[in-house]
Write a protein that holds these residues in place. Structure first.
Motif, PDB file in Angstrom:
ATOM      1  N   SER A  20       5.143  10.731   7.326  1.00  0.00           N
ATOM      2  CA  SER A  20       3.687  10.602   7.290  1.00  0.00           C
ATOM      3  C   SER A  20       3.276   9.764   6.089  1.00  0.00           C
ATOM      4  CB  SER A  20       3.022  11.984   7.206  1.00  0.00           C
ATOM      5  OG  SER A  20       3.298  12.735   8.368  1.00  0.00           O
ATOM      6  N   PHE A  21       2.223   9.001   6.264  1.00  0.00           N
ATOM      7  CA  PHE A  21       1.671   8.228   5.149  1.00  0.00           C
ATOM      8  C   PHE A  21       0.168   8.105   5.350  1.00  0.00           C
ATOM      9  CE2 PHE A  21       2.396   5.071   8.420  1.00  0.00           C
ATOM     10  CZ  PHE A  21       1.333   4.179   8.308  1.00  0.00           C
ATOM     11  N   SER A  22      -0.516   7.749   4.296  1.00  0.00           N
ATOM     12  CA  SER A  22      -1.979   7.637   4.363  1.00  0.00           C
ATOM     13  C   SER A  22      -2.429   6.303   3.789  1.00  0.00           C
ATOM     14  CB  SER A  22      -2.637   8.771   3.570  1.00  0.00           C
ATOM     15  OG  SER A  22      -2.344  10.024   4.137  1.00  0.00           O
ATOM     16  N   VAL A  23      -3.507   5.771   4.369  1.00  0.00           N
ATOM     17  CA  VAL A  23      -4.192   4.614   3.802  1.00  0.00           C
ATOM     18  C   VAL A  23      -5.610   5.048   3.468  1.00  0.00           C
ATOM     19  CG1 VAL A  23      -2.781   2.911   4.981  1.00  0.00           C
ATOM     20  CG2 VAL A  23      -4.814   3.772   6.113  1.00  0.00           C
ATOM     21  N   SER A  24      -6.113   4.554   2.381  1.00  0.00           N
ATOM     22  CA  SER A  24      -7.408   5.034   1.893  1.00  0.00           C
ATOM     23  C   SER A  24      -8.585   4.403   2.608  1.00  0.00           C
ATOM     24  CB  SER A  24      -7.525   4.758   0.385  1.00  0.00           C
ATOM     25  OG  SER A  24      -7.379   3.368   0.140  1.00  0.00           O
ATOM     26  N   SER A  25      -8.348   3.240   3.188  1.00  0.00           N
ATOM     27  CA  SER A  25      -9.454   2.591   3.885  1.00  0.00           C
ATOM     28  C   SER A  25      -8.940   1.905   5.137  1.00  0.00           C
ATOM     29  CB  SER A  25     -10.127   1.559   2.970  1.00  0.00           C
ATOM     30  OG  SER A  25      -9.206   0.582   2.547  1.00  0.00           O
ATOM     31  N   ALA A  26      -9.796   1.869   6.148  1.00  0.00           N
ATOM     32  CA  ALA A  26      -9.427   1.210   7.403  1.00  0.00           C
ATOM     33  C   ALA A  26      -9.244  -0.288   7.160  1.00  0.00           C
ATOM     34  CB  ALA A  26     -10.508   1.460   8.451  1.00  0.00           C
ATOM     35  N   GLY A  27      -8.320  -0.875   7.903  1.00  0.00           N
ATOM     36  CA  GLY A  27      -8.087  -2.298   7.735  1.00  0.00           C
ATOM     37  C   GLY A  27      -6.934  -2.786   8.585  1.00  0.00           C
ATOM     38  N   THR A  28      -6.614  -4.047   8.384  1.00  0.00           N
ATOM     39  CA  THR A  28      -5.512  -4.685   9.103  1.00  0.00           C
ATOM     40  C   THR A  28      -4.314  -4.792   8.164  1.00  0.00           C
ATOM     41  OG1 THR A  28      -7.045  -5.953  10.465  1.00  0.00           O
ATOM     42  CG2 THR A  28      -4.767  -6.741  10.333  1.00  0.00           C
ATOM     43  N   TYR A  29      -3.153  -4.334   8.633  1.00  0.00           N
ATOM     44  CA  TYR A  29      -1.975  -4.237   7.782  1.00  0.00           C
ATOM     45  C   TYR A  29      -0.742  -4.788   8.510  1.00  0.00           C
ATOM     46  CZ  TYR A  29      -4.913  -0.901   5.251  1.00  0.00           C
ATOM     47  OH  TYR A  29      -5.928  -0.304   4.555  1.00  0.00           O
ATOM     48  N   ASP A  30       0.280  -5.121   7.706  1.00  0.00           N
ATOM     49  CA  ASP A  30       1.630  -5.361   8.230  1.00  0.00           C
ATOM     50  C   ASP A  30       2.498  -4.171   7.852  1.00  0.00           C
ATOM     51  OD1 ASP A  30       0.820  -7.797   9.142  1.00  0.00           O
ATOM     52  OD2 ASP A  30       2.009  -8.993   7.735  1.00  0.00           O
ATOM     53  N   VAL A  88      23.292   4.031  13.271  1.00  0.00           N
ATOM     54  CA  VAL A  88      22.330   3.115  12.675  1.00  0.00           C
ATOM     55  C   VAL A  88      21.617   3.801  11.514  1.00  0.00           C
ATOM     56  CG1 VAL A  88      20.258   1.737  13.085  1.00  0.00           C
ATOM     57  CG2 VAL A  88      22.046   1.849  14.829  1.00  0.00           C
ATOM     58  N   GLN A  89      21.367   3.025  10.460  1.00  0.00           N
ATOM     59  CA  GLN A  89      20.776   3.588   9.236  1.00  0.00           C
ATOM     60  C   GLN A  89      19.336   3.109   9.071  1.00  0.00           C
ATOM     61  OE1 GLN A  89      23.596   1.929   6.542  1.00  0.00           O
ATOM     62  NE2 GLN A  89      25.192   3.423   6.981  1.00  0.00           N
ATOM     63  N   PHE A  90      18.453   4.058   8.692  1.00  0.00           N
ATOM     64  CA  PHE A  90      17.033   3.768   8.453  1.00  0.00           C
ATOM     65  C   PHE A  90      16.742   4.019   6.973  1.00  0.00           C
ATOM     66  CE2 PHE A  90      12.549   5.259   8.283  1.00  0.00           C
ATOM     67  CZ  PHE A  90      11.941   4.081   8.698  1.00  0.00           C
ATOM     68  N   TYR A  91      16.313   2.939   6.265  1.00  0.00           N
ATOM     69  CA  TYR A  91      16.131   3.012   4.819  1.00  0.00           C
ATOM     70  C   TYR A  91      14.677   3.183   4.391  1.00  0.00           C
ATOM     71  CZ  TYR A  91      20.974   1.849   3.700  1.00  0.00           C
ATOM     72  OH  TYR A  91      22.347   1.898   3.555  1.00  0.00           O
ATOM     73  N   GLY A  92      13.741   3.147   5.320  1.00  0.00           N
ATOM     74  CA  GLY A  92      12.360   3.354   4.947  1.00  0.00           C
ATOM     75  C   GLY A  92      11.461   2.242   5.431  1.00  0.00           C
ATOM     76  N   PHE A  93      10.222   2.226   4.887  1.00  0.00           N
ATOM     77  CA  PHE A  93       9.237   1.261   5.369  1.00  0.00           C
ATOM     78  C   PHE A  93       8.227   0.949   4.273  1.00  0.00           C
ATOM     79  CE2 PHE A  93       7.677   5.493   6.248  1.00  0.00           C
ATOM     80  CZ  PHE A  93       6.332   5.457   5.902  1.00  0.00           C
ATOM     81  N   ARG A  94       7.489  -0.139   4.498  1.00  0.00           N
ATOM     82  CA  ARG A  94       6.395  -0.531   3.624  1.00  0.00           C
ATOM     83  C   ARG A  94       5.181  -0.898   4.469  1.00  0.00           C
ATOM     84  NH1 ARG A  94       9.358  -4.414  -0.931  1.00  0.00           N
ATOM     85  NH2 ARG A  94      10.364  -2.701  -2.078  1.00  0.00           N
ATOM     86  N   VAL A  95       4.039  -0.454   4.010  1.00  0.00           N
ATOM     87  CA  VAL A  95       2.760  -0.863   4.571  1.00  0.00           C
ATOM     88  C   VAL A  95       2.119  -1.798   3.548  1.00  0.00           C
ATOM     89  CG1 VAL A  95       0.541  -0.114   5.475  1.00  0.00           C
ATOM     90  CG2 VAL A  95       2.556   1.357   5.764  1.00  0.00           C
ATOM     91  N   ILE A 143       0.837  -1.211   0.000  1.00  0.00           N
ATOM     92  CA  ILE A 143       0.000   0.000   0.000  1.00  0.00           C
ATOM     93  C   ILE A 143       0.865   1.252   0.000  1.00  0.00           C
ATOM     94  CG2 ILE A 143      -1.900   1.205   1.156  1.00  0.00           C
ATOM     95  CD1 ILE A 143      -2.539  -1.677   0.216  1.00  0.00           C
ATOM     96  N   VAL A 144       1.907   1.233   0.829  1.00  0.00           N
ATOM     97  CA  VAL A 144       2.826   2.374   0.958  1.00  0.00           C
ATOM     98  C   VAL A 144       4.247   1.860   0.867  1.00  0.00           C
ATOM     99  CG1 VAL A 144       3.622   4.277   2.417  1.00  0.00           C
ATOM    100  CG2 VAL A 144       1.203   3.629   2.435  1.00  0.00           C
ATOM    101  N   ASP A 145       5.074   2.505   0.045  1.00  0.00           N
ATOM    102  CA  ASP A 145       6.488   2.161  -0.078  1.00  0.00           C
ATOM    103  C   ASP A 145       7.260   3.454   0.044  1.00  0.00           C
ATOM    104  OD1 ASP A 145       8.943   1.098  -0.558  1.00  0.00           O
ATOM    105  OD2 ASP A 145       8.464   0.209  -2.498  1.00  0.00           O
TER     106      ASP A 145
END
Length: 823
Positions: free
Chosen positions: A371-381, A447-454, A338-340
């Motif tokens: 910040s990131f957004s999801v278009s609909s409520a739900g369960t995510y990893d 320590v290095q932070f490269y990002g996240f995925r939803v 959903i988010v990269d």
């Protein structure tokens, strides 16, 4: 001009078969020397007659009279019995004295003989060399004392140096024995045997090593190059115990091999149901030997996979093309991302944060928010991508909407913490529609932070890759011209190379990287160090050289396993090896020992020969020595040698750890530094296979005691301070081995898929064989082309006396037409 120089031929009368007598009858004029294989020796020194008869009236006497030009020697053998060799060497109960008098007795009994041939095998190690040489000296002197005209041939094991026997026959020192023989037959046959992996009986590399060495230390005019007249047929469709045999291999004469080629034999007792199939042989143009694959319906090497994934890599060793993985990679799966979001573009940050393309690096009070957004409520990893660049840069906090999670890793050996990896921030988290915030904040600087995925789902696991093969069995034409296929079905056999476990890897350093000693990872505690490189492309061979102390830039080491491979230059002296804190494990050239020190106190030592390397050989052919130590609490184990042999154990007190690395009193060169865990081991043994019939089978995992298993990383940690070898009853061959599927009912004419999935690293996927479930094999044999090639090498390359051949009656009879007459 001596037209026969280098072209003499020696054989033995071991077989006693019809073809042996045929060769004597028709081609005795091509033979210069024969060992009459008719005598054995007991541990008492008594010689008794056994084998082909040479008594008056025997068939052999016909040819002894027919060919007076042949030197007929009485061969006395111990059949490779170590206890007999030892009794003769030590003169136990007067055994050697008896043996000497017995040799005189049999020469007197057969006065027409030209002398004796001494075939004593399975001696002991190099420590017995002096006594073994003295025994041969005594035999030689006795023969010459009895009759100076009598000759003495000695049968010697293949050696490529002092202590250079592949079979443990290190009692033999060519240079010492040279004076105590008229001729010497080097038994350079048997590298491959009934219980070994299939291959040439006398491979080129072995022959070249032996005779390049032999001509330097012996009179070449005394030396016969030993070649086999036989071959081996190794059955590879099942395990030896299931087949009711001890070893896979069965010896074949040339004509037995020819019958396999022409469809005269099969694996169901040479009768149906297995078809009789003529086959074609391959020619190995490197080793100059023919080979074949009876009843194999498809065959491929490891690199012939239609696809394989990283970290599997293609490699070549001795012309064998294999696949292997040298380290595991994290295998990740993301469902419906959903988010990269890249870490290099935070929406805000505070404190010290280094922002670069694709990542942020945390400094003092550093924090970065996204910040990131999801278009609909739900369960995510939610998965985050991190890198812990060094052992002391190993902690970071990451939060989702204020709910914080701590990420850290204290295991020095964790497989991917110094490269980027993915880890779960949240699994099955409920997110409302709209905007959310992820914040990364400092725990440990660097320590290095490269990002996240939803995403909808996230999984990860360590992987050594997998390889997929296409198998295409097709019918063969049998001896009657009918199309044939297996009666019951097929088996898939995988030829694999496994290895004994090693400590799980913390750092492997061969100094081949473009920037070999970066200051971020290394520190020179003393002295001067630099890296010599052989070229600049494709990670060329390199050597660390210098003196002093070079260490990894980390002072928290304690329980570790350190290994170094090093060489002393032409003017080398003193001590060189590995250290941790004030504990130093080294090779000491001056004392010719492996030594262990705590500070200046010597805790233990082991004597071994240590040589310098001439300046001309230092880069291209250095004499490298391996030394290592394993520290567990207050106990240190010291190892040396290419097989990492435990030499001694010592107890230390007051040890608190510290820096670790390489130390040398004076200039040395080092080609490898390896750092591993002291307690945890990585096995190199298990692989899984998805078979052509879609069944699944796992191979190779060994059960162990006193060990705790880590299912995620497929490693084990000892729960007691013991040697790893004591935790298992099963040994691991250092040779290629075979693993077999169950019976598969496949059809000729169809294509099938097999997938090989290594679960451990350092396993070589060598070859795959799809064959008849009733039996299939690998067959190597010797033919006229092979034997003539090596006879010419003996004469013209090494300028030896000639070739000797084990044994008469097994050979391709066409050979004799290509050899010169000796009369």
């Amino acid at each position: 001009m001596d037209t026969l120089k280098g072209k003499q031929i020696m054989v033995w009368t071991f077989m006693g078969n019809t073809r042996m007598y045929q060769a004597l009858r028709d081609y005795g004029d091509r033979i210069s020397q024969i060992g009459l294989f008719s005598f054995k020796v007991r541990a008492t020194g008594e010689i008794y007659e056994s084998g082909v008869s040479i008594a008056e009236g025997s068939t052999m006497r016909t040819y002894i009279r027919k060919w007076p030009h042949i030197k007929w020697l009485l061969t006395v053998a111990n059949d490779g019995t170590n206890s007999i060799f030892k009794a003769l060497r030590e003169n136990t109960g007067g055994a050697q004295d008896m043996f000497l008098s017995e040799l005189v007795r049999i020469m007197e009994k057969y006065p027409w003989c030209d002398g004796v041939d001494i075939d004593l095998e399975k001696g002991d190690d190099y420590s017995t060399a002096a006594k073994s040489t003295a025994m041969f000296r005594n035999i030689y002197n006795m023969v010459k004392s009895y009759n100076p005209a009598k000759l003495m041939n000695i049968c010697l094991p293949g050696m490529d140096s002092i202590n250079g026997s592949v079979g443990g026959e290190n009692w033999c020192v060519y240079s010492d024995l040279d004076n105590y023989c008229d001729t010497a037959s080097i038994m350079s046959y048997g590298m491959a045997w009934a219980g070994s992996a299939p291959g040439p009986v006398s491979p080129r590399s072995w022959l070249e090593g032996i005779y390049n060495y032999a001509v330097k230390v012996m009179n070449p005019d005394k030396v016969f190059l030993g070649m086999p007249a036989y071959g081996w047929n190794w059955r590879i469709h099942d395990t030896p115990e299931n087949m009711g045999v001890t070893y896979r291999g069965t010896s074949n004469t040339y004509y037995a091999a020819q019958l396999w080629m022409t469809g005269g034999y099969n694996f169901t007792d040479d009768k149906p149901p297995q078809p009789f199939i003529p086959i074609v042989a391959y020619w190995d143009d490197y080793d100059k030997v023919p080979w074949a694959l009876p009843h194999v319906y498809d065959y491929m090497e490891g690199r012939d996979a239609v696809s394989y994934d990283y970290p599997l890599l293609s490699g070549t060793y001795n012309r064998r093309h294999y696949l292997t993985a040298y380290g595991k990679e994290q295998k990740t799966e993301f469902g419906n991302i959903i988010v990269d979001r890249s870490g290099g573009s935070p929406d805000s940050y505070s404190g010290i944060v280094a922002v670069s393309e694709g990542m942020v690096t945390m400094g003092d009070n550093g924090s970065a928010s996204y910040s990131f957004s999801v278009s609909s409520a739900g369960t995510y990893d939610i998965a985050v991508r991190l890198c812990f660049p060094f052992w002391d840069k190993n902690g970071i906090y990451i939060s989702i909407d204020g709910s914080r999670k701590y990420f850290t890793e204290s295991r020095l050996w964790w497989p991917y913490w110094r490269s980027t990896f993915w880890s779960a921030l949240a699994e099955g988290i409920s997110l409302s529609a709209g905007t959310h915030t992820i914040t990364a904040s400092v725990d440990v600087k660097g320590v290095q932070f490269y990002g996240f995925r939803v995403c909808q789902s996230f999984t990860e696991e360590p992987s050594a890759g997998s390889a997929t093969y296409t198998l295409a069995p097709r019918k063969f034409k049998d001896v009657n011209g009918n199309m044939a296929q297996p009666d019951r079905g097929f088996k898939l056999t995988l030829e694999m190379l496994r290895r004994k476990p090693d400590s799980v890897l913390i750092w492997y350093e061969d100094f081949r990287d473009e920037n070999p000693l970066p200051e971020s990872y290394w520190t020179m505690l003393s002295g001067k160090w630099e890296v010599w490189r052989e070229g600049y492309e494709n990670r060329p061979y390199s050597q660390l050289e210098g003196s002093g102390q070079l260490a990894w830039k980390y002072s928290g080491f304690s329980d570790i396993h350190l290994r170094a491979r090093l060489a002393f230059p032409a003017n080398g002296s003193g001590k060189a090896g590995v250290f941790c804190g004030d504990v130093f494990c080294c090779l000491n050239y001056d004392t010719q020992r492996v030594e262990l020190y705590k500070g200046s106190t010597l805790l233990g030592s082991y004597s071994q020969t240590i040589s310098r390397t001439a300046n001309a050989d230092l880069r291209g052919n250095p004499t490298m020595y391996t030394v290592e130590m394993r520290i567990r609490g207050n106990r240190v184990r010291v190892y040396s040698g290419a097989s990492y042999t435990l030499r001694f154990t010592a107890t230390i007190s007051g040890f608190s750890g510290g820096y670790a690395g390489y130390r040398s009193d004076n200039r040395t060169v080092c080609e490898l530094m390896r750092l591993g865990d002291a307690w945890t081991y990585e096995p190199y043994e298990r692989f899984d296979v998805r078979m052509p019939d879609s069944s699944f089978k796992s191979f190779g995992r060994i059960s162990r005691s006193s060990a705790a298993w880590d299912e995620e990383f497929q490693v084990f940690t000892l729960t007691a301070d013991v040697e790893e070898s004591s935790t298992r009853s099963e040994d691991i061959s250092m040779d290629y081995d075979f693993f077999h599927s169950d019976l598969m009912e496949l059809s000729c004419g169809n294509n099938y898929t097999a997938e090989v999935i290594p679960k451990d690293i350092n396993i070589w996927i060598s070859r795959l064989f799809l064959g008849d479930a009733d039996g299939f094999s690998i067959l190597y044999y010797q033919d006229v082309d092979s034997l003539v090639y090596w006879a010419n090498q003996a004469a013209y390359r090494w300028k030896l006396r000639g070739m000797c051949m084990w044994s008469l009656g097994q050979e391709d009879m066409r050979l004799w037409e290509w050899l010169p007459k000796q009369t």
